[in-house]
Design a protein around this motif. Structure first.
Motif, PDB file in Angstrom:
ATOM      1  N   ASN A 267       0.866  -1.166  -0.036  1.00 50.58           N
ATOM      2  CA  ASN A 267      -0.006   0.049   0.152  1.00 50.58           C
ATOM      3  C   ASN A 267       0.824   1.146  -0.135  1.00 50.58           C
ATOM      4  N   LEU A 268       2.110   1.139   0.584  1.00 48.00           N
ATOM      5  CA  LEU A 268       2.867   2.340   0.432  1.00 48.00           C
ATOM      6  C   LEU A 268       3.158   2.545  -0.769  1.00 48.00           C
ATOM      7  N   GLY A 269       3.719   1.659  -1.668  1.00 45.72           N
ATOM      8  CA  GLY A 269       3.975   1.630  -3.304  1.00 45.72           C
ATOM      9  C   GLY A 269       2.710   1.958  -3.764  1.00 45.72           C
ATOM     10  N   PHE A 294       3.006  -0.974 -16.765  1.00 47.53           N
ATOM     11  CA  PHE A 294       2.421  -2.216 -16.742  1.00 47.53           C
ATOM     12  C   PHE A 294       3.471  -3.522 -17.078  1.00 47.53           C
ATOM     13  N   VAL A 295       4.213  -3.091 -17.940  1.00 44.47           N
ATOM     14  CA  VAL A 295       5.417  -4.147 -17.886  1.00 44.47           C
ATOM     15  C   VAL A 295       6.150  -4.374 -16.982  1.00 44.47           C
ATOM     16  N   LEU A 296       6.654  -3.495 -15.928  1.00 42.94           N
ATOM     17  CA  LEU A 296       7.177  -3.283 -14.918  1.00 42.94           C
ATOM     18  C   LEU A 296       6.456  -4.060 -13.726  1.00 42.94           C
ATOM     19  N   ALA A 297       5.147  -3.833 -13.723  1.00 42.52           N
ATOM     20  CA  ALA A 297       4.224  -4.488 -12.990  1.00 42.52           C
ATOM     21  C   ALA A 297       4.348  -5.962 -13.188  1.00 42.52           C
ATOM     22  N   ALA A 298       4.346  -6.286 -14.262  1.00 47.84           N
ATOM     23  CA  ALA A 298       4.196  -7.837 -14.707  1.00 47.84           C
ATOM     24  C   ALA A 298       5.523  -8.494 -13.853  1.00 47.84           C
ATOM     25  N   LEU A 320       7.128  -2.807  -4.892  1.00 46.50           N
ATOM     26  CA  LEU A 320       7.169  -2.510  -6.502  1.00 46.50           C
ATOM     27  C   LEU A 320       5.874  -2.947  -7.052  1.00 46.50           C
ATOM     28  N   ALA A 321       5.444  -3.740  -6.753  1.00 47.19           N
ATOM     29  CA  ALA A 321       3.941  -4.275  -7.282  1.00 47.19           C
ATOM     30  C   ALA A 321       3.053  -3.209  -7.117  1.00 47.19           C
ATOM     31  N   PHE A 324       3.706  -0.082  -9.235  1.00 48.71           N
ATOM     32  CA  PHE A 324       3.468  -0.121 -10.444  1.00 48.71           C
ATOM     33  C   PHE A 324       1.946  -0.350 -10.880  1.00 48.71           C
ATOM     34  N   VAL A 325       1.423  -1.296 -10.295  1.00 48.32           N
ATOM     35  CA  VAL A 325       0.013  -1.673 -10.362  1.00 48.32           C
ATOM     36  C   VAL A 325      -1.010  -0.598 -10.020  1.00 48.32           C
ATOM     37  N   PHE A 326      -0.951  -0.088  -8.682  1.00 48.94           N
ATOM     38  CA  PHE A 326      -1.720   1.028  -8.238  1.00 48.94           C
ATOM     39  C   PHE A 326      -1.287   2.411  -9.002  1.00 48.94           C
TER      40      PHE A 326
END
Length: 406
Positions: A267-269, A294-298, A320-321, A324-326
């Protein structure tokens, strides 16, 4: 001259943008409060009424289903009646029904009130996003929209903070009373101080938007389908992560305390990511920034799945997830705002967000099914990572209009 137009003309300028962002931020904070209050009060409600864990599931789902309805039915009214009027309507709806929840006498009345509260919640964010984007310059749009949408997380933190003193002393109903009164008090403030954007005041009128069919017409259809796909996939993954990262930490060999730390890192990310990605979108093509996110989220999702030997790696991968995702999800709102003309903006954002909220229902359910099937942990996250690449492809191929002003 129409009252809305008079008010708009009177407040044109830089101060109007700051006022709009601030007031829309307040609406979204209260939206987040009333959406997340059920998660914080569910244990107390279950204890009070003797409910099983299985009966809590529909209470959570009712709010989401109501938000889907609000996104596709109430949000488009902003293109006909004006953003400000519909924001006031939404505050009235979710404030009224959240307040009435404090008087709920049983399970079924609570279920119905959560559904009705969700209708107001679902209509608010698309119109707040449209209003911010119409007051912002194209360069500043991603950052200002992201600032406004971070309010959802702030609302969740506010609710959690108030739960600490209120729940033990006054019970679970007190939180719903707060969540009902505050939006109703905000309505006259919105009417007095929140202006429509000049372009919206000129263009919005009953019957001019054309509805959802216009979103799928030849000129807008390709972007609409790509945005719907991006919202659906990313919100599916977001809610999968939010619901399962703490639990799956245990499957990876870590303690419950470490699972809580992983959720905190996620959640901090998710707070930092939207703001930094939005700052990049001010300088670079937003489609490229979000598609790369999105690529980095994957890659981050795959890393979470394989980080079973080191909690430090698991923690970093979870952060990191979330980043990038949020971050990509909130930035997608700015792309949706830019992709549609003024007379269709609330409808376009509302339907995209409605598709995303359908995905948000599937994410946790799919995670549960994968867990019951015995699929190895690495496959969970790698599978979701591969799906996120579809969202990346959809974002990269959006038209240039989605990264510019109308």
């Amino acid at each position: 001259m129409d009252v809305t137009v008079e008010k708009t003309v009177a407040v044109r300028g830089g101060s109007a943008t700051a006022r709009v962002v601030g007031l829309c931020l307040l609406v979204i904070v209260l939206d987040g409060f009333d959406m997340l209050v059920i998660a914080l009060t569910a244990p107390a409600i279950a204890a009070d009424w003797g409910l099983s864990a299985q009966r809590l599931g529909p209470l959570f789902a009712a709010g989401i289903l109501g938000m889907i309805g609000g996104s596709v039915l109430i949000a488009p009214l902003g293109d006909r009646l004006g953003r400000v009027r519909v924001l006031m309507l939404c505050c009235g709806l979710f404030g009224l029904f959240a307040g009435l929840t404090a008087l709920a006498g049983g399970y079924w009345s609570l279920l119905g009130l959560r559904l009705l509260t969700g209708l107001g919640l679902g209509g608010a964010v698309p119109n707040a996003t449209a209003l911010i984007s119409e007051h912002a310059s194209p360069r500043r749009r991603p950052l200002l929209v992201s600032v406004g949408l971070v309010g959802f997380s702030v609302g969740g933190m506010l609710c959690a903070g108030l739960a600490v003193p209120l729940l033990p002393r006054f019970g679970w109903r007190s939180l719903y009373l707060v969540g009902g009164v505050l939006p109703l008090l905000l309505i006259p403030v919105l009417w007095r101080f929140l202006p429509e954007a000049p372009a919206a005041a000129r263009e919005l009128a009953p019957g001019r938007s054309g509805g959802v069919r216009r979103l799928l017409a030849a000129d807008l259809g390709p972007d609409t389908r790509r945005l719907w796909l991006g919202f659906f996939i990313n919100m599916m993954v977001m809610f999968f992560l939010a619901n399962w990262v703490p639990y799956l930490a245990g499957q990876a060999g870590f303690s419950a305390h470490q699972g809580s730390l992983a959720a905190l890192a996620l959640n901090l990310g998710g707070v930092v990511g939207p703001l930094l990605l939005a700052a990049l979108c001010q300088r670079l093509d937003a489609r490229r920034v979000i598609g790369t996110a999105f690529v980095l989220a994957a890659a981050s999702l795959v890393a979470v799945g394989y980080a079973t030997g080191s909690f430090g790696v698991y923690l970093a991968a979870a952060a990191l997830a979330g980043f990038f995702v949020f971050g990509a999800q909130i930035a997608l709102h700015a792309l949706a705002a830019a992709a549609y003309p003024t007379a269709l903006r609330a409808t376009g954002i509302g339907w995209a967000l409605g598709c995303g909220r359908v995905g948000s229902v599937f994410g946790p359910l799919l995670g549960g099914e994968l867990l019951r099937s015995g699929v190895p942990l690495q496959y969970y996250f790698s599978g979701f990572g591969l799906v996120v690449l579809l969202a990346a492809a959809a974002t990269f191929t959006l038209s240039a209009r989605a990264a510019s002003a109308d």
